[in-house]
Every structure is written in C-alpha cells, then in structure tokens.
Design a protein around this motif. Structure first.
Motif, PDB file in Angstrom:
ATOM      1  N   SER A 415      39.184  48.849  19.845  1.00 34.60           N
ATOM      2  CA  SER A 415      40.586  49.116  19.515  1.00 34.60           C
ATOM      3  C   SER A 415      41.546  48.547  20.547  1.00 34.60           C
ATOM      4  N   GLY A 416      41.038  48.043  21.658  1.00 40.29           N
ATOM      5  CA  GLY A 416      41.890  47.475  22.686  1.00 40.29           C
ATOM      6  C   GLY A 416      42.435  48.470  23.676  1.00 40.29           C
ATOM      7  N   ARG A 417      42.016  49.716  23.606  1.00 44.77           N
ATOM      8  CA  ARG A 417      42.514  50.720  24.545  1.00 44.77           C
ATOM      9  C   ARG A 417      41.877  50.545  25.922  1.00 44.77           C
ATOM     10  N   LEU A 418      40.686  49.970  25.960  1.00 43.63           N
ATOM     11  CA  LEU A 418      40.027  49.694  27.235  1.00 43.63           C
ATOM     12  C   LEU A 418      39.628  48.222  27.280  1.00 43.63           C
ATOM     13  N   GLU A 419      39.820  47.632  28.440  1.00 45.37           N
ATOM     14  CA  GLU A 419      39.394  46.252  28.646  1.00 45.37           C
ATOM     15  C   GLU A 419      38.231  46.258  29.636  1.00 45.37           C
ATOM     16  N   LEU A 420      37.022  46.083  29.084  1.00 46.92           N
ATOM     17  CA  LEU A 420      35.806  46.101  29.894  1.00 46.92           C
ATOM     18  C   LEU A 420      35.104  44.768  29.703  1.00 46.92           C
ATOM     19  N   PRO A 421      35.357  43.807  30.565  1.00 45.88           N
ATOM     20  CA  PRO A 421      34.779  42.467  30.417  1.00 45.88           C
ATOM     21  C   PRO A 421      33.251  42.501  30.374  1.00 45.88           C
ATOM     22  N   GLY A 422      32.693  41.805  29.395  1.00 45.49           N
ATOM     23  CA  GLY A 422      31.247  41.716  29.252  1.00 45.49           C
ATOM     24  C   GLY A 422      30.605  42.882  28.550  1.00 45.49           C
ATOM     25  N   PHE A 423      31.387  43.861  28.103  1.00 49.23           N
ATOM     26  CA  PHE A 423      30.816  45.054  27.487  1.00 49.23           C
ATOM     27  C   PHE A 423      30.058  44.711  26.208  1.00 49.23           C
ATOM     28  N   ASN A 424      30.619  43.828  25.388  1.00 49.07           N
ATOM     29  CA  ASN A 424      29.998  43.478  24.107  1.00 49.07           C
ATOM     30  C   ASN A 424      29.121  42.231  24.188  1.00 49.07           C
ATOM     31  N   ASP A 425      29.141  41.544  25.318  1.00 53.24           N
ATOM     32  CA  ASP A 425      28.423  40.267  25.410  1.00 53.24           C
ATOM     33  C   ASP A 425      27.170  40.350  26.274  1.00 53.24           C
ATOM     34  N   ASP A 426      27.237  41.060  27.351  1.00 57.25           N
ATOM     35  CA  ASP A 426      26.145  41.091  28.324  1.00 57.25           C
ATOM     36  C   ASP A 426      25.566  42.509  28.382  1.00 57.25           C
ATOM     37  N   LYS A 429      25.883  44.111  31.900  1.00 58.54           N
ATOM     38  CA  LYS A 429      27.228  44.606  32.212  1.00 58.54           C
ATOM     39  C   LYS A 429      27.577  45.825  31.355  1.00 58.54           C
ATOM     40  N   ARG A 430      27.058  45.866  30.151  1.00 56.30           N
ATOM     41  CA  ARG A 430      27.312  47.031  29.300  1.00 56.30           C
ATOM     42  C   ARG A 430      26.773  48.296  29.959  1.00 56.30           C
ATOM     43  N   GLN A 431      25.554  48.226  30.485  1.00 55.39           N
ATOM     44  CA  GLN A 431      24.986  49.375  31.178  1.00 55.39           C
ATOM     45  C   GLN A 431      25.725  49.678  32.469  1.00 55.39           C
ATOM     46  N   ALA A 432      26.255  48.632  33.118  1.00 55.47           N
ATOM     47  CA  ALA A 432      27.037  48.850  34.336  1.00 55.47           C
ATOM     48  C   ALA A 432      28.322  49.613  34.028  1.00 55.47           C
ATOM     49  N   TRP A 433      28.945  49.308  32.883  1.00 61.09           N
ATOM     50  CA  TRP A 433      30.156  50.028  32.483  1.00 61.09           C
ATOM     51  C   TRP A 433      29.835  51.467  32.051  1.00 61.09           C
ATOM     52  N   LEU A 434      28.632  51.677  31.490  1.00 61.97           N
ATOM     53  CA  LEU A 434      28.260  53.003  31.001  1.00 61.97           C
ATOM     54  C   LEU A 434      27.664  53.885  32.084  1.00 61.97           C
ATOM     55  N   SER A 435      27.462  53.335  33.253  1.00 65.38           N
ATOM     56  CA  SER A 435      26.817  54.101  34.314  1.00 65.38           C
ATOM     57  C   SER A 435      27.679  55.289  34.726  1.00 65.38           C
ATOM     58  N   GLY A 436      27.033  56.418  34.894  1.00 67.64           N
ATOM     59  CA  GLY A 436      27.742  57.632  35.309  1.00 67.64           C
ATOM     60  C   GLY A 436      26.786  58.806  35.340  1.00 67.64           C
ATOM     61  N   GLU A 437      27.298  59.965  35.635  1.00 65.25           N
ATOM     62  CA  GLU A 437      26.488  61.177  35.699  1.00 65.25           C
ATOM     63  C   GLU A 437      27.280  62.347  35.153  1.00 65.25           C
TER      64      GLU A 437
END
Length: 517
Positions: A415-426, A429-437
């Motif tokens: 939807s464009g509310r978040l800009e996370l480069p590489g989220f849909n391509d790599d 990087k997708r797992q790096a953006w999803l990392s958390g606890e």
C-alpha cells in the motif's frame, strides 16, 4: 520370547559351553526387563503401536469434550489454564523490531527510525485485526493460546476486508478445532486426515472446515464445508493451524490436559465426595426405634422434623438437618463415626497434584498458588515455570504471531505506507526486515529488590536494554516513560526553585508612625 530370541540364547549357551570358561553364564534377560511379556507384575499391560494419526484422531472428539468440561467445571484445570495465559501472555506480547542493519545497509539512526515506523504500522493494523471487529489484539493472543491448550489446535485464516475507518484491510478469522473436519464427515484417508488435506508427498495442502460449530444451535445439520489452501500463490500462508508437534506426520494437535484427564476428573470427584461427606457428618440427625404399643406423641421425640417428609417416593430415607426419623417396630440403625473432615485428604491430594504438575510442566507450588517452602525452593519453582513459559511463548511466536506480522508488513509495503527496500525482491533482506522479538511480562518476583538490582546490573553490562526491562517488569514503552520522567523532573526542578511567598515584616518607620498617631 520369539524364535529369533530363542536362537540367540541358544547360540550364547553353546558358545559358553565350548569356551572352556566355567564362569560364563547365560544372561538372565536380554534387552529391557520392563516388557510385559517378561514381567509378571505388568503382564496384563495392554499395548499397541500406530502412526501419529491412528493414535490421536479416533480419540480427539472425546478428548476435546473432556478437556472443555474439565476447564469449565474443575478448579484444577481452570487454574492451570489461567496460569498458562498469565505466564505466557501476561498483559500482552509486544513485538519489538530488531532489524539487521548490516544486511540492510542502514546506520544505527536509520535502523531506529525504520523500527519506529514498523512499530507504528503494526499497532495500527493490530487495532482492526479481528474479523468480528470487537476483539483487541491482546485478547486475540489469549484466545489463540487457550484454543491450542483446550482443543489441541486452532485455525487462523487470513482474510481481507477494509471497513470504513480501517487503515489496514487484513483480518484474521479464528476457527475452533471441532470445525476442522473431513468433508461430509467421511472417514480419514491417506489424503485427508482430521480435516487436513495432504499431497502425495506428505506436504499439507490445505484445510477443510465448517461454517458453524458442530454443537452450534444454528442448524448444525445443514453444515457445509469450505476449503482453504495452506499457502497462496504468492507463497504466503493463507491459513495456520498452530499445534504442538509431538511426532512426525501428526495431522492434528492433542489437548494440553490429555495426559492428566482421568486423574484430574477422579481427583475432582473425590474432592466433591469428601465435601459431601463432611457436610453430612456436620448435620444433626438421629433415629428412634418405636417400641411396641408406644404412642407417637408420648414424648420420646427429642427433636421435631419440622413437618418435612423424610421419605422419598421410592420409600428411601432422606436425612435432613435437625431431623429425627421414626423407624418401624423391631428395626434399628447403627450410625458409624464419619471421621470428617478426613485428615488424610490433604496429603493424598497434594501427592496427586505433584504428579499432575509434572505432566503440565507447572511446579506444584505455582499450580496451587501456595508457597510455603524456603526462598530458594520457591525461586527454583518459579524459574522452572518461567523456562516453560518462555518455551511456550517462543512456540506461539513461531507458529502464529510472526506470520501475522509478516502479513501486516506485506500489506504495508504494497500500500506504500512503508518503504522497505528489498522486502519483495530479496528473501534475505525480507527476513532482515522481519527480524524482531516478542516481549511480555517477566516471571513473578519473590524479592523485588533483588530483581531490581539484577536489572540494574544487566543494564550496566548492556545485556538488557531499558526498553526490555520496562516491558518485562512494569509494562509500557521507553519513549513514553522517558518523556513522562522528563516532564516530572522538570516540574520537580521548577518547584524546587520557587519558594512560597512570605509577607515582608513591617518597617520600623511604619511602626513609629503608628505610635505617633
């Protein structure tokens, strides 16, 4: 003993006979001595071995019903359920992003800014996540955990409906375990087991479930089944079925209370029987034998029944409090001493509760919420319980909460509310953006001062952050508390520099003027 074992013993015996060693003896037993065929004490032990499906699916309907009944009507099971929810969920699990900024090429400031943006968007989506529209996110966490513990598993289906005022259209539908079943209630097969459809290679393809619960009043005879694939075309899960996997190939989960159902029910019934016996023993009643030719009103009754009928329609005697019962001529009843309350009740129940606590992984002290041992023993019990709660929390995160976070971020990026480069391509990087606890309430504290000092040391050694300590011990966010503390410090400093106004003493000249007048 089978033929192979007999041949083996024969070979051993022949070798011993011709070895020339007179001290060689044939072994008394080979393998495990606890096998029922070798032990007279457990020879009647009925055993069987089957696959994960054949050992669980036939009994699941009764196990679910018994589990629900125990939780509704047994204090022990209800308390164990509440202890799980309080220990695992507490005041609610909060997701804290922990971005791998090295993989994403972000500086520390940029990573913190992105983490704040992700947290903001997640909180927006959590507010409207419930399909019903009236269940907060924290309550959804509790329902998911309770559903798995009570029924063995719970379905979480992904839906999309952007209602007026919603920022996000993602919705989740929770499906109770009874609704997931084979279409048309057909028997289990290689492809469909317990409502779970498998591919030929054993991979889960999807799930079949009904619109209404089998016990619903909304015309359960008109049940129709729906099918949802496990994974969509974009590779994202469309439906989850969180459960505790005990064996490979296990299609459905088993209720948490399954190992202790019989013992818990017997213990509950025993408690009720003892309470009834103590109540009856506390009643004042007696039996009087009527003598031949004696008038019923000759003064032999020392107590009056109050006009109540002590006999039932089946001609049985009903003992009422404060009643005297007339018996027919020639009959007498000896009332034994009840010995209630039973002095052996508490030790017996405590012994049973210790075994139940072992099966539920809840220490006995925490199971009954009663700590009478030393500080060291009580602390050890809480530590053991905390280990279980942390493991269960990690399981809940892996099987449900992390996937929900990924669903939200996929919509946020699309939807464009978040800009996370590489989220849909790599994918890396997708797992790096999803990392958390997921952080929640910390274990109970017996000595808060010691715990506070431990947190202080952890902060100084940088093994914990202030944010983590706040969430674990007192709840809340670091930014909010930091701003509030800054405001309070400012007020205190302002009050300290401002002294109360005092009246100035009158001057000597003024006093002299008054005297002259």
């Amino acid at each position: 003993m089978n033929l192979r074992q007999r041949l083996g013993r024969s070979v051993v015996g022949i070798a011993a006979r011709f070895s020339g060693d007179l001290f060689v003896r044939m072994p008394q037993s080979i393998g495990y001595t606890g096998v029922p065929s070798r032990s007279k004490r457990i020879r009647g032990w009925q055993m069987g071995s089957g696959s994960a499906a054949t050992e669980t699916l036939p009994d699941l309907p009764e196990l679910r019903s018994a589990s629900s009944d125990l939780i509704r009507n047994t204090p022990l099971a209800a308390g164990a359920m509440h202890t799980n929810v309080s220990g695992v969920i507490g005041t609610g699990l909060q997701f804290r992003p922990a971005l791998r900024r090295e993989l994403l090429g972000l500086s520390r400031e940029e990573a913190q800014k992105k983490s704040d943006e992700i947290t903001r968007e997640l909180n927006l989506a959590f507010k409207t996540l419930s399909w019903e529209g009236n269940i907060p996110w924290i309550d959804l966490q509790e329902i998911i955990l309770r559903g798995v513990l009570e029924k063995g598993d719970i379905g979480i289906a992904r839906r999309y409906q952007k209602r007026p005022g919603d920022t996000y259209g993602l919705k989740i539908v929770l499906i109770e375990g009874e609704r997931i079943s084979n279409p048309g209630n057909l028997p289990d097969s290689d492809r469909i087991k317990g409502g779970v459809q498998f591919a030929k290679d054993g991979k889960v393809e999807g799930y079949h479930f009904t619109k209404h619960h089998p016990g619903d009043i909304a015309k359960p005879e008109d049940r129709k089944w729906s099918y949802v694939p496990a994974v969509g075309q974009n590779g994202l899960p469309l439906m989850l079925l969180p459960m505790v996997h005990l064996r490979p190939g296990q299609p459905r989960g088993v209720p948490y209370f399954a190992p202790i159902m019989e013992l818990a029910k017997l213990l509950s019934d025993y408690t009720v029987y003892e309470a009834d016996a103590a109540k009856n023993a506390a009643k004042l009643f007696g039996f009087i034998e009527r003598q031949a030719g004696a008038d019923i009103d000759d003064g032999q009754h020392v107590l009056d029944t109050g006009g109540s009928d002590v006999k039932t329609d089946d001609d049985e005697i009903n003992i009422e409090d404060g009643s005297i019962v007339d018996l027919p001529e020639g009959q007498s009843i000896k009332i034994p001493e009840h010995g209630r309350p039973n002095s052996g009740f508490d030790p017996f129940v405590v012994a049973m509760l210790r075994q139940i606590g072992v099966a539920l992984e809840i220490p006995f002290e925490l199971l009954i919420k009663h700590f009478t041992a030393s500080y060291t023993a009580s602390r050890a019990a809480l530590e053991l319980a905390w280990q279980y709660f942390k493991r269960r929390r990690g399981w809940l995160s892996r099987h449900a909460l992390n996937v929900i976070v990924e669903w939200i971020l996929v919509e946020a990026v699309a939807s464009g509310r978040l800009e996370l480069p590489g989220f849909n391509d790599d994918p890396v990087k997708r797992q790096a953006w999803l990392s958390g606890e997921w952080l929640g309430s910390q274990r109970m504290s017996i000595d808060p001062l010691k715990e506070a000092k431990a947190d202080e040391v952890d902060i100084k050694t940088r093994t914990k952050t202030r944010q983590q300590v706040m969430i674990e011990r007192t709840g809340g966010q670091f930014d909010e508390k930091h701003d509030q503390l800054a405001h309070e410090d400012s007020r205190i400093a302002q009050d300290a520099t401002t002294s109360p106004t005092q009246e100035e003493p009158a001057s000597e000249d003024a006093d002299n003027d008054e005297d002259e007048e």
